[in-house]
Each structure stands twice: as structure tokens, then as C-alpha cells.
Write a protein that holds these residues in place. Structure first.
Motif, PDB file in Angstrom:
ATOM      1  N   UNK A 191      -3.371  -7.745   8.080  1.00 15.55           N
ATOM      2  CA  UNK A 191      -2.967  -7.743   6.677  1.00 15.55           C
ATOM      3  C   UNK A 191      -2.697  -6.313   6.250  1.00 15.55           C
ATOM      4  N   UNK A 192      -1.660  -6.107   5.456  1.00 14.28           N
ATOM      5  CA  UNK A 192      -1.358  -4.742   5.035  1.00 14.28           C
ATOM      6  C   UNK A 192      -2.453  -4.222   4.110  1.00 14.28           C
ATOM      7  N   UNK A 193      -2.716  -2.949   4.228  1.00 15.83           N
ATOM      8  CA  UNK A 193      -3.737  -2.321   3.384  1.00 15.83           C
ATOM      9  C   UNK A 193      -3.228  -2.245   1.948  1.00 15.83           C
TER      10      UNK A 193
END
Length: 128
Positions: free
Chosen positions: A59-61
Motif C-alpha cells: 500500500x502506498x505510504x
């Protein structure tokens, strides 16, 4: 290796998706069952593409931008005008005379409208 990757891509892209009314998801001939069997066979054959399919996608930060601080809300200016609590037997004339102001100034400071009546305990602003 190329055969494994091509097979899995073909399965995932072109697998028939029949409406649920035709076949139950647990029917022996459903597309989910066929896909699961081919997937397990690809894993057993050591196909790297099958292992990549079951790994969770990172998941993107969340953005690390620091929010700009909001200015504090303005503090209300306190009303420093003197106040008087109406007592039994008071009248506008008596209150105005006691504080040395005119009745009209007293009415204007308290937004006195037509039909307003003095009541015991009412807080009145005394104009300066």
C-alpha cells in the motif's frame, strides 16, 4: 518459465465469468474451481508468476506533508460596560436617574423595543 507466466496471464485475463445463476461458485465445473486448480498446479511447478499473484500489493505510504497550522480563532472582546440587575419596584426612570443617564440612552444600550417590559432579575447594560 515463459509457459507458466503465459498460462497464468491467459487464465486471469480470459477466464470466463459466467453469471452466478448459471453455476454455483462451489460447483465442480465453476471457473473459480478451474482457476484454483490451475493456480495450485502452477505453484507446484515452481512458477514465480503464481507466487507473485498471491503476494499482497504494497500500500502506498500516506503523504508526509505537514499540515499548515490554522490561526487561533479570534477571542471575543469582552463587554466592559457596567451592568445592573433589575430589582422589585425598579422603573426605567429610576434606573436611569440612579446611574446618571437618560432614559433614551438606557433604551438604546439595551435594544429596547416596543412592548418590552422590565422584569425582576433582568440584566441591563448601563451606557457610559
Amino acid at each position: 518459465m515463459r509457459i507458466c507466466v503465459a498460462t497464468i496471464r491467459r487464465i486471469t485475463e480470459y477466464a470466463p465469468h459466467p453469471p452466478e445463476t448459471q453455476l454455483s461458485p462451489y460447483h465442480p465445473m465453476s471457473w473459480r474451481t478451474i482457476f484454483a486448480l490451475l493456480f495450485v498446479l502452477a505453484l507446484l511447478a515452481g512458477c514465480d508468476a503464481a507466487a507473485e499473484l498471491i503476494q499482497p500489493t504494497p500500500t502506498p505510504a500516506p503523504p508526509t506533508d505537514t499540515p499548515t497550522p490554522r490561526p487561533p480563532p479570534p477571542t471575543p472582546t469582552p463587554d466592559l460596560r457596567p451592568r445592573y440587575i433589575v430589582e422589585s419596584g425598579d422603573s426605567l426612570w429610576a434606573i436611569a436617574a440612579r446611574h446618571g443617564v437618560s432614559i433614551e440612552d438606557l433604551k438604546q444600550a439595551n435594544r429596547w423595543g416596543y412592548g418590552k417590559v422590565l422584569t425582576v432579575g433582568m440584566e441591563m447594560i448601563i451606557p457610559i
